[in-house]
Scaffold this active site. Structure first.
Site, mmCIF file in Angstrom:
data_model
loop_
_atom_site.group_PDB
_atom_site.id
_atom_site.type_symbol
_atom_site.label_atom_id
_atom_site.label_comp_id
_atom_site.label_asym_id
_atom_site.label_seq_id
_atom_site.Cartn_x
_atom_site.Cartn_y
_atom_site.Cartn_z
ATOM 1 N N ASP A 49 28.494 63.364 -28.579
ATOM 2 C CA ASP A 49 29.198 63.777 -29.721
ATOM 3 C C ASP A 49 29.647 65.426 -29.381
ATOM 4 O OD1 ASP A 49 26.672 65.174 -30.038
ATOM 5 O OD2 ASP A 49 26.427 64.734 -31.874
ATOM 6 N N ASP A 88 26.976 58.208 -28.657
ATOM 7 C CA ASP A 88 26.060 59.148 -29.398
ATOM 8 C C ASP A 88 26.279 58.487 -30.988
ATOM 9 O OD1 ASP A 88 24.109 60.940 -28.429
ATOM 10 O OD2 ASP A 88 25.818 62.438 -28.538
ATOM 11 N N LYS A 118 22.816 56.449 -28.400
ATOM 12 C CA LYS A 118 21.822 57.557 -28.351
ATOM 13 C C LYS A 118 21.661 58.220 -29.772
ATOM 14 C CE LYS A 118 22.863 61.791 -26.244
ATOM 15 N NZ LYS A 118 22.573 62.806 -27.229
ATOM 16 N N GLU A 120 19.345 61.703 -31.887
ATOM 17 C CA GLU A 120 18.587 62.756 -31.699
ATOM 18 C C GLU A 120 17.358 62.703 -32.593
ATOM 19 O OE1 GLU A 120 20.912 66.361 -32.105
ATOM 20 O OE2 GLU A 120 22.414 65.587 -30.647
ATOM 21 N N GLU A 186 16.737 68.028 -23.406
ATOM 22 C CA GLU A 186 17.640 68.877 -23.240
ATOM 23 C C GLU A 186 16.883 70.337 -23.559
ATOM 24 O OE1 GLU A 186 21.176 68.288 -25.457
ATOM 25 O OE2 GLU A 186 22.006 70.771 -25.122
HETATM 26 O O1 KIV Z 1 26.639 65.105 -26.752
HETATM 27 C C1 KIV Z 1 26.289 65.349 -25.490
HETATM 28 O O2 KIV Z 1 27.175 65.569 -24.704
HETATM 29 C C2 KIV Z 1 25.021 65.176 -25.353
HETATM 30 C C3 KIV Z 1 24.480 65.514 -23.956
HETATM 31 C C4 KIV Z 1 24.575 66.823 -23.698
HETATM 32 C C5 KIV Z 1 23.239 64.765 -23.582
HETATM 33 O O3 KIV Z 1 24.145 64.818 -26.196
#
Ligand code: KIV
Length: 275
Positions: A49, A88, A118, A120, A186
């Site tokens: 994202d 994401d 993915k 968070e 991260e």
């Molecule tokens: O959104 C993104 O680019 C990420 C990476 C930094 C892992 O979540």
């Protein structure tokens, strides 16, 4: 494998089995040409994202929508053949309930062909991760600095220092136990990233974490020097495409103003077709 067997993209389980054996290589990708550049070189490409900040000039990732993730996910999918695609889940698309998360994850996978999503969060997302995995959605977790929570984290700070370390370790254990196939760490101190990597059964993918993580990820525009608004300490620039692009645009503008572009070789005669 026979000489004619066609190589295919790895699956989440293949990535998981790389833990402790082969470093996992990954980058973000947002467009077809960028995906083509990393196809077969990276083990997975993430439509992060971060696309909102990097390509759309947004001040944070909070304004990114499902539609944006799907559009960029489809573009990246067209450029990948032997690299796995992960997408994401944007802010607000999964936090409310496991059911909401499943509906949106299923939509992302259906409309883009992504192998995994993915999201968070650590312990508080464990129930959702288990719900998704039980229903066929492979999940990559993301803990430490979680940019969708900058307003509660108080900015883009290192996470897990001193008395926060045990909480982050508990987050890592929780997402692994819930069935995530890997976890992004991260902006986490290197010693803690190493400890997490040693103590959990799934691969850790570091960004601003440790060389000892099972894999690494960077935002592709950062490492190519295309995104120059700011440079986090953990970014290494492997190219200077932003500066090169600016120089090229200036050279073009100068030549147009000097009437030296287009030259004869860029124009067509009225004789044979195509000449
Ligand atoms: O959104 C993104 O680019 C990420 C990476 C930094 C892992 O979540």
């Amino acid at each position: 494998m026979s000489a004619t067997a066609k190589k295919t993209a790895p699956l989440p389980d293949d990535i998981k089995s790389m833990k402790g054996t082969t470093p996992i290589v990954s980058l973000t990708a947002y467009t077809t040409p960028m995906a083509r550049m990393m196809d077969g070189v990276c083990d997975f490409a993430l439509v992060g994202d971060s696309v909102g900040m990097v390509l759309h000039g947004m001040p944070s990732t909070l304004g990114v929508t499902m539609e944006m993730m799907i559009l960029h996910g489809q573009a990246v999918a067209r450029g990948l053949t032997t690299t796995m695609l992960v997408i994401d889940m944007p802010f607000g698309s999964y936090e409310e309930s496991p059911k909401q998360a499943f509906a949106n994850a299923a939509r992302i996978m259906r409309e883009t062909g992504a192998a995994a999503v993915k999201l968070e969060g650590g312990r508080h997302m464990a129930e959702t991760i288990a719900f998704l995995v039980a229903r066929g959605v492979p999940v990559m977790a993301h803990i430490g600095l979680t940019p969708q929570s900058i307003n509660t984290l108080g900015g883009y700070k290192v996470q897990g220092r001193a008395d926060q370390a045990d909480a982050l370790l508990a987050d890592a254990r929780a997402v692994a136990d819930a069935g995530a196939f890997s976890v992004v760490l991260e902006k986490v101190p290197a010693t803690l990233a190493d400890r997490i990597t040693a103590e959990i059964s799934i691969p850790t993918i570091g960004i601003g974490a440790s060389v000892g993580c099972d894999g690494q990820i960077l935002v592709v525009d950062d490492m190519l020097g295309l995104f120059t608004a700011f440079k986090p300490k953990f970014v290494k620039r492997y190219a200077t495409l932003g500066a090169d692009g600016e120089a090229a645009i200036r050279a073009y503008a100068d030549e147009v103003r000097a009437r030296s572009f287009p030259a004869a070789e860029h124009t067509f005669s009225d004789k044979a077709p195509g000449q």
